[in-house]
Design an enzyme around this catalytic site. Structure first.
Site, PDB file in Angstrom:
ATOM      1  N   HIS A   1       0.788  -1.227   0.000  1.00  0.00           N
ATOM      2  CA  HIS A   1       0.000   0.000   0.000  1.00  0.00           C
ATOM      3  C   HIS A   1       0.820   1.278   0.000  1.00  0.00           C
ATOM      4  CE1 HIS A   1       0.979   0.129   4.302  1.00  0.00           C
ATOM      5  NE2 HIS A   1       0.625   1.400   4.268  1.00  0.00           N
ATOM      6  N   ARG A   2       2.107   1.212   0.330  1.00  0.00           N
ATOM      7  CA  ARG A   2       2.877   2.448   0.492  1.00  0.00           C
ATOM      8  C   ARG A   2       3.114   3.143  -0.853  1.00  0.00           C
ATOM      9  NH1 ARG A   2       4.883   3.484   5.545  1.00  0.00           N
ATOM     10  NH2 ARG A   2       4.845   1.706   6.977  1.00  0.00           N
TER      11      ARG A   2
END
Length: 349
Positions: free
Chosen positions: A208-209
């Protein structure tokens, strides 16, 4: 007896999990009360509401419903909204968790009104200032009155920055939450049966980063690494909304990776328990993998959870193998939430 009022600021999934442990301890105490403010940073059913239900957290008294936009716009709106809450509620303390925009906004709003800040998860450092999370955690630490670190490494990081006052090693409240959820997950969750999976027969991944999702070439490299590292095991990837959009936008090829919608905490704990290996860029999941005693591969070039590397439960995706495994004593015994409250009591006294 007049109770000490703590205003807790949360906004994202990892903070809901940490807050569950501390809020439970506050409810059981005779000398504290809590006002919970949800910024709305994570806002949909499977990224927010389900955690409050499953973790038995009371509904937030305030929901600012702030999400989307640039980091600056989001943090600015949160700062204004939290400041208004503080002026109206006049708490004795403001408690923030971790390293999100919600964390920084809560800490800044309180500090400017001279309300002491408790930072749970203080002292963590990746030493990569390109990460917005790193900027958030450093700035939050420097305006906090109580800096409660889950590890001794965090304590040493703060000392290196000249911060020694109000610093305590308390253990990890996420471990408290995980222990509470593990038993419930085995009794309640049907996620493995629903997905046709068996214990030890799959890999669990999350991505998700921004550093992994914003660059199409990097995102494809991450997905390729997940498939390769899984070594033929089926891979289950609960897809963060940001990641789903990035995959669609870039045309990233997932190979044998099976994507599913985000899941609640009880189902996620069950997936952790059942996985043979975990591959993630999430700081929280790196630790949760250790709590479940599952080997982890971190899909980043560094990690703030260096203990997991040193004790052999985690490795960076650029490292060929894990170190020999041993237990990590820094995280405590599952009573960190009580130590958090004791630290506040001692500071007041």
């Amino acid at each position: 007896m007049t109770k000490t009022t703590i205003l807790t600021v949360v906004g994202a999934r990892p903070q809901f999990i940490k807050a569950a442990a501390v809020s439970r301890a506050i409810r059981a105490s005779s000398d504290f009360s809590e006002i919970m403010v949800h910024t709305g940073q994570h806002f949909d059913e499977m990224m927010s509401d389900v955690f409050f239900r499953e973790l038995e957290i009371g509904k937030p008294e305030v929901n600012l419903a702030i999400h989307g936009g640039t980091h600056g716009a989001m943090t600015g709106q949160m700062l204004a909204g939290i400041e208004q809450c503080l002026l109206e509620r006049k708490p004795d303390w403001v408690l923030v968790y971790g390293d999100t925009n919600s964390t920084l906004a809560g800490a800044l709003a309180a500090a400017k009104l001279h309300i002491p800040v408790v930072h749970v998860e203080a002292g963590l450092r990746s030493f990569n200032r390109r990460m917005p999370e790193e900027v958030n955690r450093v700035l939050t630490d420097h305006v906090s009155a109580l800096l409660l670190s889950p590890t001794m490494t965090g304590v040493r990081n703060l000392e290196a920055e000249g911060i020694t006052r109000g610093v305590h090693h308390v253990g990890d409240v996420m471990y408290d939450a995980m222990l509470h959820a593990q038993k419930r997950s085995r009794e309640m969750s049907t996620i493995l049966a629903t997905l046709g999976l068996s214990d030890g027969g799959f890999a669990l991944a999350t991505v998700h980063r921004a550093e992994n999702t914003d660059d199409p070439a990097r995102l494809q490299a991450v997905m390729n690494a997940i498939v390769e590292t899984a070594g033929g095991l089926p891979v289950v990837l609960p897809v963060h909304p940001r990641t789903r959009q990035a995959i669609a936008r870039s045309g990233t090829q997932l190979g044998s990776i099976r994507t599913i919608d985000p899941v609640g905490y009880i189902d996620m704990v069950r997936l952790l328990d059942g996985a043979k290996v975990v591959l993630t860029d999430s700081g929280g999941l790196q630790k949760e993998a250790y709590f479940a005693r599952r080997p982890c591969v971190t899909l980043r070039d560094e990690t703030e959870w260096t203990e997991t590397l040193e004790h052999g439960w985690n490795r960076l995706w650029t490292t060929p193998d894990w170190k020999p495994r041993s237990d990590i004593t820094d995280y405590g015994t599952g009573q960190a939430a009580e130590v958090v409250l004791d630290a506040i009591r001692a500071h007041q006294g």
